[in-house]
Design an enzyme around this catalytic site. Structure first.
Site, mmCIF file in Angstrom:
data_model
loop_
_atom_site.group_PDB
_atom_site.id
_atom_site.type_symbol
_atom_site.label_atom_id
_atom_site.label_comp_id
_atom_site.label_asym_id
_atom_site.label_seq_id
_atom_site.Cartn_x
_atom_site.Cartn_y
_atom_site.Cartn_z
ATOM 1 N N GLU A 147 0.828 -1.209 0.000
ATOM 2 C CA GLU A 147 0.000 0.000 0.000
ATOM 3 C C GLU A 147 0.863 1.260 0.000
ATOM 4 O OE1 GLU A 147 -2.763 0.296 3.283
ATOM 5 O OE2 GLU A 147 -3.719 2.089 2.440
ATOM 6 N N HIS A 183 -4.375 8.710 0.631
ATOM 7 C CA HIS A 183 -2.950 8.921 0.352
ATOM 8 C C HIS A 183 -2.747 9.464 -1.067
ATOM 9 C CE1 HIS A 183 -2.177 6.978 4.155
ATOM 10 N NE2 HIS A 183 -2.878 5.923 3.764
ATOM 11 N N GLU A 241 -12.393 2.690 4.434
ATOM 12 C CA GLU A 241 -11.709 2.996 5.684
ATOM 13 C C GLU A 241 -12.214 4.328 6.208
ATOM 14 O OE1 GLU A 241 -7.262 1.169 5.801
ATOM 15 O OE2 GLU A 241 -7.444 3.150 4.933
HETATM 16 C C1 LER Z 1 -2.723 3.842 6.748
HETATM 17 O O1 LER Z 1 -2.866 5.219 6.735
HETATM 18 C C2 LER Z 1 -3.793 3.226 5.926
HETATM 19 O O2 LER Z 1 -4.219 3.746 4.936
HETATM 20 C C3 LER Z 1 -4.371 1.969 6.343
HETATM 21 O O3 LER Z 1 -4.702 1.195 5.251
HETATM 22 C C4 LER Z 1 -3.589 1.270 7.409
HETATM 23 O O4 LER Z 1 -4.256 0.160 7.841
HETATM 24 MN MN MN Z 2 -5.442 2.541 3.535
#
Ligand code: LER
Ligand code: MN
Length: 294
Positions: A147, A183, A241
């Site tokens: 990731e 991100h 998330e």
């Molecule tokens: C960390 O910032 C993230 O994006 C997650 O996927 C961590 O579990």
């Molecule tokens: Mn993530």
């Protein structure tokens, strides 16, 4: 059919059997296919109980984690590299034991704010450990996800392009690029272009609001990102998330900087997210089908 995943920290901070039951039954009740379990300490999971709960609920578990500095495999310190490798191999064993087929996250460095760039030797250490991990994972049909995260959470892989170069260096085919809208929003020049660049090497996609709160309440423009997913024929997991200080634990919450109480009603935000992700994916596929006829 796209599988929809959700991070367990939408409901729980830890992984006692009671917490496992709450997250697994809640995710399944809302129609999620995969529950992503954060396993920073792989000694702290009752794999038999977790597997039984997953089987009963009819969903699959995935394991994600971020390494600590003590287990930083991108370090030049052999003790840290060894410790990180042990953590990853235990996490792989847990993935297998719960019947999962995915282990990913920030497994290539510590999940932390570095104050120095990654070194050539540290990167080579990381590539070596991940190669061994992936070789073992391949024997049980498990995919390893790398990731890309923002500069405040790693110094090694901040973009999809960097992950692809890293995967080239590992040189095995059971590794995939894992992208995350939170991100990407910070690091990618052009999010949809990054998705197209990764193409069929993209294997896991995290959907986050720009502030990691309730989906749809921030500035994240999902439509162009989902159109790019449709364009590359993406049919792998799409996972939600969101993190709030009212739920997150001190360890992962601290690593990812979860300081604000952005939501309280876990079920409501999880229900809203699966509806939004399905709608975006379906709309994007319909649009691509219409454009193909022009
Ligand atoms: C960390 O910032 C993230 O994006 C997650 O996927 C961590 O579990
Ligand atoms: Mn993530």
């Amino acid at each position: 059919m796209t599988e929809y995943a959700i991070h367990a920290m939408v409901w729980v901070a830890g992984w006692s059997n009671a917490e496992a039951e709450r997250a697994i039954t809640s995710a399944a009740a809302l129609g999620y296919d995969i529950l992503e379990i954060p396993l920073l300490d792989p000694d702290r999971i009752d794999v038999a109980a977790t597997r039984a709960l997953l089987d009963r609920a009819g969903i699959r578990g995935a394991i994600s984690l971020g390494l600590s500095l003590a287990g930083d495999i991108s370090s030049e310190d052999p003790a840290a590299v060894r410790h990180g490798s042990e953590i990853l191999h235990k996490a792989l064993a847990a993935t297998r034991a719960i019947g999962g087929n995915y282990l990913g996250g920030v497994i290539y460095s510590a999940l932390t704010k570095y104050t120095r760039p990654a070194t050539t030797r540290g990167r080579a250490n990381s590539v070596g450990v991940i190669r061994e991990l992936a070789q073992e994972a391949a024997r049980s049909g498990i995919t390893i996800g790398i990731e890309a995260v923002n500069r405040y959470e790693t110094n090694l892989l901040n973009t999809g392009q960097q992950v692809m170069r890293y995967l080239d260096d590992v040189g095995l085919d059971n590794l995939i690029v894992h992208l995350d809208t939170f991100h990407m929003n910070i690091e990618e020049t052009d999010g949809p272009a990054a998705i197209r660049l990764c193409g069929d090497r993209l294997g896991y996609f995290h959907v986050n609001e720009n502030h990691r709160g309730i989906l749809g309440t921030g500035t994240m423009h999902l439509q162009p990102l989902f159109r790019a997913l449709a364009e590359i024929g993406y049919d792998r997991p799409v996972g939600f998330e969101a993190f709030s200080s009212s739920v997150a634990d001190d360890v992962l919450g601290g690593m990812a900087g979860i300081w604000r109480d952005l939501w309280q009603d876990s079920d409501a935000i999880a229900a809203g997210a699966i509806a939004a992700m399905r709608r975006e994916m379906d709309d994007a596929r319909s649009t691509m089908a219409l454009l193909a006829k022009v």
